[in-house]
Motif scaffolding. Sequence first.
Motif, PDB file in Angstrom:
ATOM      1  N   GLY A 198      -4.069  12.523  -4.960  1.00  0.00           N
ATOM      2  CA  GLY A 198      -3.660  13.141  -6.227  1.00  0.00           C
ATOM      3  C   GLY A 198      -4.626  12.880  -7.221  1.00  0.00           C
ATOM      4  O   GLY A 198      -4.290  13.262  -8.515  1.00  0.00           O
ATOM      5  N   CYS A 199      -5.725  12.440  -6.919  1.00  0.00           N
ATOM      6  CA  CYS A 199      -6.967  12.423  -8.050  1.00  0.00           C
ATOM      7  C   CYS A 199      -7.806  13.461  -8.258  1.00  0.00           C
ATOM      8  O   CYS A 199      -7.978  14.243  -7.140  1.00  0.00           O
ATOM      9  N   THR A 200      -8.296  13.803  -9.318  1.00  0.00           N
ATOM     10  CA  THR A 200      -9.047  14.850  -9.540  1.00  0.00           C
ATOM     11  C   THR A 200     -10.538  14.545  -9.820  1.00  0.00           C
ATOM     12  O   THR A 200     -11.438  15.342  -9.867  1.00  0.00           O
ATOM     13  N   HIS A 201     -10.740  13.156 -10.161  1.00  0.00           N
ATOM     14  CA  HIS A 201     -12.164  12.792 -10.708  1.00  0.00           C
ATOM     15  C   HIS A 201     -12.465  11.560 -10.044  1.00  0.00           C
ATOM     16  O   HIS A 201     -11.414  10.828  -9.420  1.00  0.00           O
ATOM     17  N   PHE A 202     -13.504  11.122  -9.529  1.00  0.00           N
ATOM     18  CA  PHE A 202     -13.803   9.957  -8.944  1.00  0.00           C
ATOM     19  C   PHE A 202     -15.112   9.305  -9.548  1.00  0.00           C
ATOM     20  O   PHE A 202     -16.145   9.868  -9.626  1.00  0.00           O
ATOM     21  N   CYS A 210       0.789  -1.386   0.042  1.00  0.00           N
ATOM     22  CA  CYS A 210       0.266  -0.085   0.070  1.00  0.00           C
ATOM     23  C   CYS A 210       0.886   1.251   0.070  1.00  0.00           C
ATOM     24  O   CYS A 210       1.185   1.622   1.078  1.00  0.00           O
ATOM     25  N   LYS A 211       1.004   1.899  -1.154  1.00  0.00           N
ATOM     26  CA  LYS A 211       1.845   3.098  -1.196  1.00  0.00           C
ATOM     27  C   LYS A 211       1.372   4.312  -0.627  1.00  0.00           C
ATOM     28  O   LYS A 211      -0.023   4.305  -0.590  1.00  0.00           O
ATOM     29  N   THR A 212       1.944   5.171   0.005  1.00  0.00           N
ATOM     30  CA  THR A 212       1.338   6.288   0.519  1.00  0.00           C
ATOM     31  C   THR A 212       1.091   7.571  -0.242  1.00  0.00           C
ATOM     32  O   THR A 212       1.441   7.061  -1.665  1.00  0.00           O
ATOM     33  N   PRO A 213       0.122   8.260   0.126  1.00  0.00           N
ATOM     34  CA  PRO A 213      -0.361   9.530  -1.108  1.00  0.00           C
ATOM     35  C   PRO A 213       0.960  10.021  -1.589  1.00  0.00           C
ATOM     36  O   PRO A 213       0.952  10.128  -2.955  1.00  0.00           O
ATOM     37  N   ALA A 214       2.064  10.188  -1.130  1.00  0.00           N
ATOM     38  CA  ALA A 214       3.072  11.123  -1.628  1.00  0.00           C
ATOM     39  C   ALA A 214       3.635  10.122  -2.788  1.00  0.00           C
ATOM     40  O   ALA A 214       4.058  10.454  -3.738  1.00  0.00           O
ATOM     41  N   GLU A 215       3.926   8.670  -2.395  1.00  0.00           N
ATOM     42  CA  GLU A 215       4.387   7.701  -3.300  1.00  0.00           C
ATOM     43  C   GLU A 215       3.564   7.703  -4.548  1.00  0.00           C
ATOM     44  O   GLU A 215       3.830   7.472  -5.694  1.00  0.00           O
ATOM     45  N   ASP A 227      -5.877  14.956 -15.958  1.00  0.00           N
ATOM     46  CA  ASP A 227      -6.997  14.279 -14.862  1.00  0.00           C
ATOM     47  C   ASP A 227      -6.589  13.083 -14.550  1.00  0.00           C
ATOM     48  O   ASP A 227      -6.259  12.357 -15.442  1.00  0.00           O
ATOM     49  N   VAL A 228      -6.844  12.695 -13.270  1.00  0.00           N
ATOM     50  CA  VAL A 228      -6.580  11.467 -12.826  1.00  0.00           C
ATOM     51  C   VAL A 228      -7.996  10.931 -12.134  1.00  0.00           C
ATOM     52  O   VAL A 228      -8.522  11.384 -11.396  1.00  0.00           O
ATOM     53  N   VAL A 229      -8.623   9.718 -12.649  1.00  0.00           N
ATOM     54  CA  VAL A 229      -9.803   9.337 -12.554  1.00  0.00           C
ATOM     55  C   VAL A 229      -9.703   7.932 -11.536  1.00  0.00           C
ATOM     56  O   VAL A 229      -9.165   7.254 -11.948  1.00  0.00           O
ATOM     57  N   ALA A 230     -10.112   8.241 -10.252  1.00  0.00           N
ATOM     58  CA  ALA A 230      -9.822   7.286  -9.228  1.00  0.00           C
ATOM     59  C   ALA A 230     -11.367   6.117  -9.541  1.00  0.00           C
ATOM     60  O   ALA A 230     -12.250   6.558  -9.827  1.00  0.00           O
ATOM     61  N   PHE A 231     -10.919   4.909  -9.610  1.00  0.00           N
ATOM     62  CA  PHE A 231     -11.587   3.982  -9.676  1.00  0.00           C
ATOM     63  C   PHE A 231     -11.767   3.027  -8.255  1.00  0.00           C
ATOM     64  O   PHE A 231     -10.757   2.293  -8.042  1.00  0.00           O
ATOM     65  N   ASP A 277      -6.076  13.062 -22.482  1.00  0.00           N
ATOM     66  CA  ASP A 277      -4.973  12.453 -21.933  1.00  0.00           C
ATOM     67  C   ASP A 277      -5.089  12.004 -20.474  1.00  0.00           C
ATOM     68  O   ASP A 277      -3.942  11.521 -19.672  1.00  0.00           O
ATOM     69  N   GLY A 278      -6.317  12.112 -19.880  1.00  0.00           N
ATOM     70  CA  GLY A 278      -6.566  11.617 -18.353  1.00  0.00           C
ATOM     71  C   GLY A 278      -6.244  10.229 -18.401  1.00  0.00           C
ATOM     72  O   GLY A 278      -5.953   9.412 -19.181  1.00  0.00           O
ATOM     73  N   VAL A 279      -6.041   9.841 -17.160  1.00  0.00           N
ATOM     74  CA  VAL A 279      -5.662   8.312 -16.804  1.00  0.00           C
ATOM     75  C   VAL A 279      -6.474   7.846 -15.705  1.00  0.00           C
ATOM     76  O   VAL A 279      -7.059   8.608 -14.816  1.00  0.00           O
ATOM     77  N   VAL A 280      -6.654   6.534 -15.653  1.00  0.00           N
ATOM     78  CA  VAL A 280      -7.545   5.889 -14.538  1.00  0.00           C
ATOM     79  C   VAL A 280      -6.435   5.405 -13.477  1.00  0.00           C
ATOM     80  O   VAL A 280      -5.416   4.658 -13.870  1.00  0.00           O
ATOM     81  N   LEU A 281      -6.686   5.782 -12.175  1.00  0.00           N
ATOM     82  CA  LEU A 281      -6.063   5.010 -11.010  1.00  0.00           C
ATOM     83  C   LEU A 281      -7.209   4.083 -10.313  1.00  0.00           C
ATOM     84  O   LEU A 281      -7.911   4.455  -9.597  1.00  0.00           O
ATOM     85  N   VAL A 282      -6.733   2.768 -10.912  1.00  0.00           N
ATOM     86  CA  VAL A 282      -7.600   1.716 -10.120  1.00  0.00           C
ATOM     87  C   VAL A 282      -7.183   1.668  -8.671  1.00  0.00           C
ATOM     88  O   VAL A 282      -5.867   1.042  -8.217  1.00  0.00           O
ATOM     89  N   HIS A 283      -7.845   1.732  -7.697  1.00  0.00           N
ATOM     90  CA  HIS A 283      -7.479   1.770  -6.377  1.00  0.00           C
ATOM     91  C   HIS A 283      -8.329   1.250  -5.387  1.00  0.00           C
ATOM     92  O   HIS A 283      -8.937   1.558  -4.545  1.00  0.00           O
ATOM     93  N   PRO A 284      -8.188  -0.399  -5.414  1.00  0.00           N
ATOM     94  CA  PRO A 284      -8.975  -1.235  -4.508  1.00  0.00           C
ATOM     95  C   PRO A 284      -8.804  -1.044  -3.098  1.00  0.00           C
ATOM     96  O   PRO A 284      -7.717  -0.809  -2.751  1.00  0.00           O
ATOM     97  N   THR A 285      -9.872  -1.181  -2.296  1.00  0.00           N
ATOM     98  CA  THR A 285      -9.579  -1.336  -1.020  1.00  0.00           C
ATOM     99  C   THR A 285      -9.225  -2.885  -0.593  1.00  0.00           C
ATOM    100  O   THR A 285     -10.084  -3.839  -0.938  1.00  0.00           O
TER     101      THR A 285
END
Length: 369
Positions: free
Chosen positions: A264-268, A153-158, A168-172, A198-206
Amino acid sequence: DLILSSDEEKAAAVAKCTKELQLSPRQLCDAELLMNGGFSPLTGFMDEATYKNVVDEVALPDGLIFGLPVVFDTNDEDLSPGDIVLLKDGDRDIATIEFTDKYLPNKAYECLKCYGTSEIEHPGALMVATERGKYYMGGKITGLNLPVRDFPCKTPAEVSEILPDDVDVVAFQCRNPVHRAHYELFTRALDDALVGEDGVVLVHPTCGPTQADDIPGVVRYKTYEVLKEETKNDRTRWEYLPYSMHMAGPREAIQHMMIRKNFGCTHFIIGRDMAGSKSSVTGEDYYGAYDAQDFAKEKGPELGVMPVPSLNLVYTDEEGYVTADEAKEKGLSEKKLSGTKFRQMLRGGEDIPEWFAFKSVVKVLRENN
Protein backbone atom coordinates in the motif's frame (compact mmCIF):
# COMPACT_ATOMS: atom_id res chain seq x y z
CA ASP A 1 -3.69 -13.86 -0.89
CA LEU A 2 -3.09 -17.55 -1.63
CA ILE A 3 -4.00 -18.85 1.85
CA LEU A 4 -6.90 -21.28 2.17
CA SER A 5 -9.49 -20.19 4.72
CA SER A 6 -11.31 -23.33 5.89
CA ASP A 7 -9.97 -26.37 7.72
CA GLU A 8 -11.72 -28.59 5.17
CA GLU A 9 -9.88 -26.95 2.26
CA LYS A 10 -6.57 -27.24 4.09
CA ALA A 11 -7.11 -30.91 4.91
CA ALA A 12 -7.98 -31.65 1.28
CA ALA A 13 -4.82 -29.87 0.08
CA VAL A 14 -2.61 -31.78 2.51
CA ALA A 15 -4.22 -35.09 1.46
CA LYS A 16 -2.95 -34.59 -2.09
CA CYS A 17 0.69 -34.42 -0.93
CA THR A 18 2.97 -37.38 -1.39
CA LYS A 19 6.07 -35.91 0.27
CA GLU A 20 7.06 -33.46 3.03
CA LEU A 21 9.91 -30.95 3.10
CA GLN A 22 11.23 -28.67 5.83
CA LEU A 23 11.72 -25.07 4.71
CA SER A 24 14.98 -23.26 5.36
CA PRO A 25 14.69 -19.82 7.03
CA ARG A 26 15.15 -18.09 3.65
CA GLN A 27 12.63 -20.36 1.92
CA LEU A 28 10.16 -19.72 4.76
CA CYS A 29 10.37 -15.95 4.16
CA ASP A 30 9.86 -16.41 0.42
CA ALA A 31 6.93 -18.80 0.93
CA GLU A 32 5.25 -16.34 3.33
CA LEU A 33 5.56 -13.43 0.87
CA LEU A 34 4.19 -15.62 -1.93
CA MET A 35 1.25 -16.71 0.24
CA ASN A 36 0.32 -13.29 1.60
CA GLY A 37 0.70 -11.33 -1.66
CA GLY A 38 3.95 -9.55 -0.83
CA PHE A 39 5.47 -10.95 -4.04
CA SER A 40 2.30 -10.38 -6.10
CA PRO A 41 1.68 -11.11 -8.95
CA LEU A 42 3.75 -14.27 -8.35
CA THR A 43 1.68 -17.28 -7.29
CA GLY A 44 4.61 -19.61 -6.73
CA PHE A 45 8.33 -20.14 -7.00
CA MET A 46 9.70 -19.20 -10.42
CA ASP A 47 9.95 -21.71 -13.24
CA GLU A 48 13.03 -21.66 -15.45
CA ALA A 49 11.64 -19.28 -18.06
CA THR A 50 10.53 -16.75 -15.43
CA TYR A 51 13.80 -17.11 -13.52
CA LYS A 52 15.89 -16.43 -16.62
CA ASN A 53 13.79 -13.44 -17.61
CA VAL A 54 14.14 -11.84 -14.17
CA VAL A 55 17.89 -12.49 -14.09
CA ASP A 56 18.42 -10.97 -17.54
CA GLU A 57 15.72 -8.29 -17.80
CA VAL A 58 14.80 -7.32 -14.19
CA ALA A 59 11.26 -8.20 -15.23
CA LEU A 60 8.74 -11.02 -15.44
CA PRO A 61 8.04 -12.48 -18.90
CA ASP A 62 5.04 -10.13 -19.28
CA GLY A 63 7.35 -7.15 -18.77
CA LEU A 64 6.37 -6.29 -15.19
CA ILE A 65 9.41 -5.11 -13.21
CA PHE A 66 10.77 -7.64 -10.71
CA GLY A 67 14.11 -7.08 -8.96
CA LEU A 68 15.42 -10.52 -8.00
CA PRO A 69 14.46 -14.15 -8.70
CA VAL A 70 12.35 -16.03 -6.13
CA VAL A 71 13.40 -19.66 -6.35
CA PHE A 72 12.90 -22.95 -4.54
CA ASP A 73 16.28 -24.65 -4.19
CA THR A 74 16.94 -28.30 -3.38
CA ASN A 75 19.58 -31.04 -3.52
CA ASP A 76 16.90 -33.75 -3.58
CA GLU A 77 17.44 -35.94 -6.65
CA ASP A 78 14.06 -37.64 -6.17
CA LEU A 79 11.90 -34.52 -6.39
CA SER A 80 10.27 -34.29 -9.81
CA PRO A 81 7.89 -32.04 -11.75
CA GLY A 82 4.33 -33.12 -10.94
CA ASP A 83 5.13 -33.87 -7.29
CA ILE A 84 2.79 -32.23 -4.77
CA VAL A 85 4.74 -31.59 -1.59
CA LEU A 86 3.81 -30.37 1.89
CA LEU A 87 6.12 -27.55 3.02
CA LYS A 88 6.64 -27.39 6.77
CA ASP A 89 8.31 -25.25 9.43
CA GLY A 90 8.98 -27.73 12.21
CA ASP A 91 5.61 -29.31 13.00
CA ARG A 92 3.60 -26.51 11.37
CA ASP A 93 2.10 -27.01 7.91
CA ILE A 94 2.91 -23.88 5.90
CA ALA A 95 1.91 -24.59 2.30
CA THR A 96 1.67 -27.13 -0.45
CA ILE A 97 3.53 -26.80 -3.71
CA GLU A 98 2.89 -28.51 -7.03
CA PHE A 99 6.21 -28.56 -8.85
CA THR A 100 6.16 -27.69 -12.55
CA ASP A 101 9.81 -27.99 -13.52
CA LYS A 102 13.31 -28.69 -12.24
CA TYR A 103 16.39 -27.02 -13.63
CA LEU A 104 20.11 -26.50 -13.11
CA PRO A 105 20.76 -22.78 -12.73
CA ASN A 106 23.92 -21.07 -13.89
CA LYS A 107 24.64 -19.67 -10.46
CA ALA A 108 27.73 -17.71 -11.43
CA TYR A 109 25.79 -15.96 -14.20
CA GLU A 110 22.84 -15.33 -11.86
CA CYS A 111 25.12 -13.66 -9.33
CA LEU A 112 26.90 -11.60 -11.96
CA LYS A 113 23.62 -10.23 -13.29
CA CYS A 114 21.81 -9.81 -9.95
CA TYR A 115 24.66 -8.78 -7.65
CA GLY A 116 27.07 -7.32 -10.20
CA THR A 117 29.68 -9.90 -9.23
CA SER A 118 30.11 -13.66 -8.96
CA GLU A 119 32.79 -13.38 -6.27
CA ILE A 120 31.88 -15.29 -3.13
CA GLU A 121 33.26 -12.37 -1.11
CA HIS A 122 29.83 -10.85 -1.82
CA PRO A 123 27.34 -12.08 0.85
CA GLY A 124 24.59 -12.71 -1.73
CA ALA A 125 26.88 -14.66 -4.02
CA LEU A 126 28.17 -16.60 -1.02
CA MET A 127 24.58 -17.48 -0.09
CA VAL A 128 23.77 -18.67 -3.62
CA ALA A 129 26.99 -20.72 -3.83
CA THR A 130 27.02 -22.31 -0.38
CA GLU A 131 23.47 -22.26 1.04
CA ARG A 132 21.28 -22.95 -1.96
CA GLY A 133 20.81 -26.44 -3.34
CA LYS A 134 21.99 -27.72 -6.72
CA TYR A 135 18.57 -27.52 -8.41
CA TYR A 136 15.87 -24.87 -8.62
CA MET A 137 12.22 -25.91 -8.99
CA GLY A 138 9.20 -23.92 -10.12
CA GLY A 139 5.79 -24.52 -8.64
CA LYS A 140 2.48 -23.03 -7.58
CA ILE A 141 1.96 -22.39 -3.85
CA THR A 142 -1.23 -23.08 -1.89
CA GLY A 143 -1.05 -21.45 1.53
CA LEU A 144 -2.11 -23.29 4.67
CA ASN A 145 -0.79 -21.35 7.69
CA LEU A 146 1.46 -18.35 8.11
CA PRO A 147 4.61 -19.01 10.15
CA VAL A 148 4.62 -18.30 13.87
CA ARG A 149 7.40 -15.77 14.50
CA ASP A 150 8.85 -13.90 17.47
CA PHE A 151 8.00 -10.71 15.57
CA PRO A 152 4.49 -10.25 14.09
CA CYS A 153 4.41 -9.82 10.31
CA LYS A 154 1.12 -8.45 9.04
CA THR A 155 -0.01 -9.31 5.51
CA PRO A 156 -0.26 -6.64 2.79
CA ALA A 157 -4.04 -6.61 3.25
CA GLU A 158 -3.69 -6.09 7.03
CA VAL A 159 -1.12 -3.32 6.63
CA SER A 160 -3.19 -1.57 3.97
CA GLU A 161 -6.12 -1.57 6.41
CA ILE A 162 -4.22 0.50 8.98
CA LEU A 163 -2.86 3.03 6.47
CA PRO A 164 -4.83 6.23 5.87
CA ASP A 165 -6.68 6.61 2.58
CA ASP A 166 -5.89 9.24 -0.03
CA VAL A 167 -2.51 10.33 1.34
CA ASP A 168 1.02 9.44 0.33
CA VAL A 169 2.59 6.54 2.23
CA VAL A 170 6.39 6.68 2.35
CA ALA A 171 8.10 3.35 3.10
CA PHE A 172 11.36 3.21 5.04
CA GLN A 173 13.29 -0.05 4.76
CA CYS A 174 16.07 -0.99 7.17
CA ARG A 175 17.81 -4.13 8.38
CA ASN A 176 19.60 -2.61 11.38
CA PRO A 177 18.49 -0.94 14.60
CA VAL A 178 17.17 2.58 14.02
CA HIS A 179 19.50 5.24 15.39
CA ARG A 180 19.07 9.02 15.59
CA ALA A 181 20.20 9.73 12.03
CA HIS A 182 17.76 7.13 10.62
CA TYR A 183 14.91 8.62 12.64
CA GLU A 184 15.71 12.14 11.45
CA LEU A 185 15.96 10.84 7.90
CA PHE A 186 12.55 9.15 7.69
CA THR A 187 10.65 11.83 9.61
CA ARG A 188 12.12 14.59 7.45
CA ALA A 189 11.26 12.63 4.29
CA LEU A 190 7.67 13.77 4.83
CA ASP A 191 8.85 17.34 4.08
CA ASP A 192 10.23 16.34 0.68
CA ALA A 193 8.59 18.14 -2.24
CA LEU A 194 7.80 14.72 -3.77
CA VAL A 195 5.54 13.83 -0.81
CA GLY A 196 2.04 15.27 -0.55
CA GLU A 197 0.55 17.05 2.44
CA ASP A 198 -0.50 14.81 5.38
CA GLY A 199 1.66 11.93 4.14
CA VAL A 200 2.73 9.21 6.58
CA VAL A 201 5.82 7.04 6.97
CA LEU A 202 5.63 3.24 7.15
CA VAL A 203 8.77 2.05 8.92
CA HIS A 204 8.94 -1.50 7.56
CA PRO A 205 12.14 -3.27 8.64
CA THR A 206 13.14 -6.68 7.36
CA CYS A 207 13.47 -9.18 10.19
CA GLY A 208 14.49 -12.27 8.19
CA PRO A 209 17.97 -13.66 7.44
CA THR A 210 20.60 -11.18 6.28
CA GLN A 211 24.39 -11.11 6.10
CA ALA A 212 26.33 -13.01 8.75
CA ASP A 213 27.52 -10.10 10.92
CA ASP A 214 24.15 -8.32 11.19
CA ILE A 215 22.22 -8.20 14.48
CA PRO A 216 19.67 -11.08 14.69
CA GLY A 217 16.14 -10.31 13.54
CA VAL A 218 14.52 -10.95 16.93
CA VAL A 219 16.88 -8.46 18.62
CA ARG A 220 16.27 -5.89 15.88
CA TYR A 221 12.54 -6.32 16.43
CA LYS A 222 12.92 -5.57 20.15
CA THR A 223 14.80 -2.33 19.37
CA TYR A 224 12.04 -1.23 17.01
CA GLU A 225 9.33 -1.92 19.58
CA VAL A 226 10.94 0.20 22.32
CA LEU A 227 11.61 3.00 19.84
CA LYS A 228 8.04 2.87 18.58
CA GLU A 229 6.85 3.57 22.13
CA GLU A 230 9.47 6.25 22.79
CA THR A 231 8.79 8.23 19.60
CA LYS A 232 5.01 7.88 19.26
CA ASN A 233 3.98 9.93 16.27
CA ASP A 234 0.66 10.08 14.40
CA ARG A 235 2.49 10.26 11.09
CA THR A 236 4.60 7.14 11.65
CA ARG A 237 3.49 3.50 11.41
CA TRP A 238 5.67 0.48 12.30
CA GLU A 239 5.29 -2.99 10.79
CA TYR A 240 7.65 -5.88 10.04
CA LEU A 241 8.58 -7.75 6.88
CA PRO A 242 9.56 -11.46 6.68
CA TYR A 243 12.16 -10.93 3.96
CA SER A 244 15.67 -12.35 3.61
CA MET A 245 18.26 -9.87 2.41
CA HIS A 246 20.53 -10.46 -0.59
CA MET A 247 22.63 -7.28 -0.19
CA ALA A 248 22.09 -6.79 -3.92
CA GLY A 249 22.29 -2.99 -4.04
CA PRO A 250 20.35 -1.53 -7.01
CA ARG A 251 18.47 -4.75 -7.83
CA GLU A 252 17.38 -5.15 -4.22
CA ALA A 253 16.16 -1.55 -4.08
CA ILE A 254 13.75 -2.44 -6.91
CA GLN A 255 12.67 -5.60 -5.04
CA HIS A 256 11.88 -3.57 -1.92
CA MET A 257 9.95 -0.93 -3.86
CA MET A 258 7.87 -3.61 -5.57
CA ILE A 259 7.08 -5.35 -2.27
CA ARG A 260 6.13 -2.09 -0.53
CA LYS A 261 3.79 -1.20 -3.40
CA ASN A 262 1.94 -4.43 -2.58
CA PHE A 263 1.72 -3.23 1.04
CA GLY A 264 0.00 0.00 0.00
CA CYS A 265 2.96 2.39 -0.22
CA THR A 266 3.23 5.12 -2.84
CA HIS A 267 6.77 6.35 -2.09
CA PHE A 268 9.99 4.67 -0.99
CA ILE A 269 13.04 6.20 0.72
CA ILE A 270 16.25 5.22 -1.03
CA GLY A 271 19.28 5.63 1.22
CA ARG A 272 22.87 6.08 0.19
CA ASP A 273 24.34 2.68 -0.75
CA MET A 274 21.02 0.98 -0.03
CA ALA A 275 21.35 -2.81 0.44
CA GLY A 276 25.04 -2.35 -0.30
CA SER A 277 27.81 -4.69 0.70
CA LYS A 278 31.57 -4.88 0.92
CA SER A 279 34.00 -7.58 -0.11
CA SER A 280 34.74 -9.83 2.86
CA VAL A 281 38.35 -9.97 1.60
CA THR A 282 39.27 -6.42 0.55
CA GLY A 283 36.57 -4.40 2.30
CA GLU A 284 35.84 -2.59 -0.96
CA ASP A 285 32.26 -1.53 -1.72
CA TYR A 286 30.50 -3.46 -4.48
CA TYR A 287 28.23 -0.54 -5.38
CA GLY A 288 28.57 3.20 -5.66
CA ALA A 289 26.87 5.35 -3.01
CA TYR A 290 24.15 6.45 -5.44
CA ASP A 291 23.80 3.38 -7.69
CA ALA A 292 20.59 2.25 -5.97
CA GLN A 293 19.09 5.75 -6.07
CA ASP A 294 19.88 6.14 -9.77
CA PHE A 295 18.41 2.73 -10.66
CA ALA A 296 15.30 3.47 -8.57
CA LYS A 297 14.80 6.80 -10.32
CA GLU A 298 15.08 5.03 -13.68
CA LYS A 299 12.63 2.23 -12.83
CA GLY A 300 10.35 3.98 -10.32
CA PRO A 301 7.89 5.59 -12.78
CA GLU A 302 7.35 2.28 -14.57
CA LEU A 303 6.96 0.46 -11.26
CA GLY A 304 4.49 3.05 -9.97
CA VAL A 305 6.44 3.90 -6.81
CA MET A 306 8.10 7.28 -6.33
CA PRO A 307 11.67 7.01 -4.99
CA VAL A 308 12.50 9.63 -2.35
CA PRO A 309 16.30 10.10 -2.12
CA SER A 310 17.38 10.19 1.51
CA LEU A 311 19.05 13.26 2.93
CA ASN A 312 22.75 13.02 3.71
CA LEU A 313 22.49 14.11 7.35
CA VAL A 314 25.34 14.86 9.75
CA TYR A 315 25.29 15.85 13.41
CA THR A 316 26.76 19.21 14.39
CA ASP A 317 27.51 20.78 17.78
CA GLU A 318 25.83 24.01 16.79
CA GLU A 319 22.57 22.95 15.10
CA GLY A 320 22.08 19.23 15.65
CA TYR A 321 21.25 17.23 12.51
CA VAL A 322 21.58 19.15 9.24
CA THR A 323 22.46 18.15 5.69
CA ALA A 324 26.15 17.68 4.94
CA ASP A 325 25.96 20.53 2.41
CA GLU A 326 24.47 22.88 5.00
CA ALA A 327 27.15 21.96 7.54
CA LYS A 328 29.85 22.69 4.99
CA GLU A 329 28.31 26.00 3.90
CA LYS A 330 28.00 27.25 7.50
CA GLY A 331 31.31 25.83 8.67
CA LEU A 332 29.62 23.81 11.41
CA SER A 333 31.51 21.31 13.58
CA GLU A 334 30.54 17.77 12.63
CA LYS A 335 30.57 14.83 15.03
CA LYS A 336 31.15 11.34 13.69
CA LEU A 337 30.92 7.84 15.12
CA SER A 338 31.47 4.83 12.88
CA GLY A 339 29.40 1.67 13.13
CA THR A 340 32.54 -0.26 14.07
CA LYS A 341 33.39 2.16 16.88
CA PHE A 342 29.77 2.09 18.09
CA ARG A 343 29.84 -1.72 18.34
CA GLN A 344 33.16 -1.57 20.24
CA MET A 345 31.71 0.97 22.70
CA LEU A 346 28.58 -1.16 23.07
CA ARG A 347 30.59 -4.27 23.91
CA GLY A 348 32.89 -2.32 26.23
CA GLY A 349 30.04 -0.83 28.26
CA GLU A 350 31.02 2.72 27.33
CA ASP A 351 28.50 5.56 27.28
CA ILE A 352 26.94 5.98 23.84
CA PRO A 353 26.28 9.63 22.94
CA GLU A 354 22.57 10.38 22.70
CA TRP A 355 23.03 12.32 19.48
CA PHE A 356 24.01 8.99 17.88
CA ALA A 357 21.66 6.41 19.44
CA PHE A 358 18.47 6.28 21.50
CA LYS A 359 19.02 5.14 25.11
CA SER A 360 16.16 2.64 24.84
CA VAL A 361 17.74 1.02 21.78
CA VAL A 362 21.18 0.85 23.40
CA LYS A 363 19.64 -0.82 26.48
CA VAL A 364 18.04 -3.57 24.33
CA LEU A 365 21.25 -4.15 22.40
CA ARG A 366 23.26 -4.49 25.61
CA GLU A 367 20.74 -6.84 27.19
CA ASN A 368 20.86 -9.09 24.14
CA ASN A 369 24.55 -8.86 23.32
